[in-house]
Design a protein around this motif. Structure first.
Motif, short mmCIF file in Angstrom:
data_model
loop_
_atom_site.label_atom_id
_atom_site.label_comp_id
_atom_site.label_asym_id
_atom_site.label_seq_id
_atom_site.Cartn_x
_atom_site.Cartn_y
_atom_site.Cartn_z
N GLU A 32 0.83 -1.21 0.00
CA GLU A 32 0.00 0.00 0.00
C GLU A 32 0.86 1.25 0.00
O GLU A 32 0.57 2.23 -0.71
CB GLU A 32 -0.94 0.00 1.21
CG GLU A 32 -2.02 -1.07 1.13
CD GLU A 32 -2.83 -1.18 2.41
OE1 GLU A 32 -2.68 -0.31 3.29
OE2 GLU A 32 -3.61 -2.14 2.52
N GLN A 33 1.95 1.24 0.78
CA GLN A 33 2.83 2.40 0.83
C GLN A 33 3.56 2.60 -0.49
O GLN A 33 3.69 3.73 -0.97
CB GLN A 33 3.83 2.26 1.98
CG GLN A 33 3.19 2.39 3.35
CD GLN A 33 4.19 2.12 4.47
OE1 GLN A 33 5.26 1.59 4.25
NE2 GLN A 33 3.80 2.49 5.69
N VAL A 34 4.04 1.53 -1.08
CA VAL A 34 4.71 1.63 -2.38
C VAL A 34 3.72 2.14 -3.43
O VAL A 34 4.06 2.99 -4.25
CB VAL A 34 5.31 0.27 -2.81
CG1 VAL A 34 5.75 0.28 -4.25
CG2 VAL A 34 6.47 -0.09 -1.90
N SER A 35 2.50 1.63 -3.39
CA SER A 35 1.48 2.08 -4.33
C SER A 35 1.21 3.57 -4.16
O SER A 35 1.11 4.31 -5.16
CB SER A 35 0.19 1.29 -4.11
OG SER A 35 -0.82 1.73 -4.98
N ALA A 36 1.12 4.04 -2.93
CA ALA A 36 0.90 5.46 -2.68
C ALA A 36 2.07 6.30 -3.17
O ALA A 36 1.88 7.37 -3.76
CB ALA A 36 0.66 5.70 -1.19
N ILE A 37 3.29 5.82 -2.95
CA ILE A 37 4.48 6.55 -3.42
C ILE A 37 4.49 6.62 -4.94
O ILE A 37 4.75 7.68 -5.52
CB ILE A 37 5.77 5.87 -2.89
CG1 ILE A 37 5.88 6.09 -1.38
CG2 ILE A 37 7.00 6.41 -3.60
CD1 ILE A 37 6.96 5.25 -0.72
#
Length: 86
Positions: A32-37
């Protein structure tokens, strides 16, 4: 804008590279964090899809053809004026 499937695919590939194993604790949060970045980065880059690019390219080509036609017509009119005044 960039397709969400592309973002999801890139974040999944990144997660696979990082883990190399079965599902690890916190892996879903990392995805989720990688996707947001990735989404934030792509938004800042102001990228367009290939379809949007091709559509704008077609519009530009039609506009260029019209400009060239108008330049030709203008040159012909200028020539006629020059011949008339001579």
């Amino acid at each position: 804008m960039i397709n969400q499937k592309l973002i999801d695919g890139l974040s999944d590939q990144f997660a696979q590279l990082m883990s190399g194993q079965a599902q690890l604790p916190g892996e879903e949060m990392m995805k989720e964090q990688v996707s947001a970045i990735l989404q934030g980065t792509f938004n800042r880059l102001d990228l367009v899809t290939r379809d949007e690019f091709d559509a704008q390219k077609a519009v530009l080509m039609r506009t260029r053809e019209k400009v060239e036609q108008l330049e030709k017509t203008l040159a012909e009119l200028e020539q006629k004026l020059t011949e008339r005044d001579a």
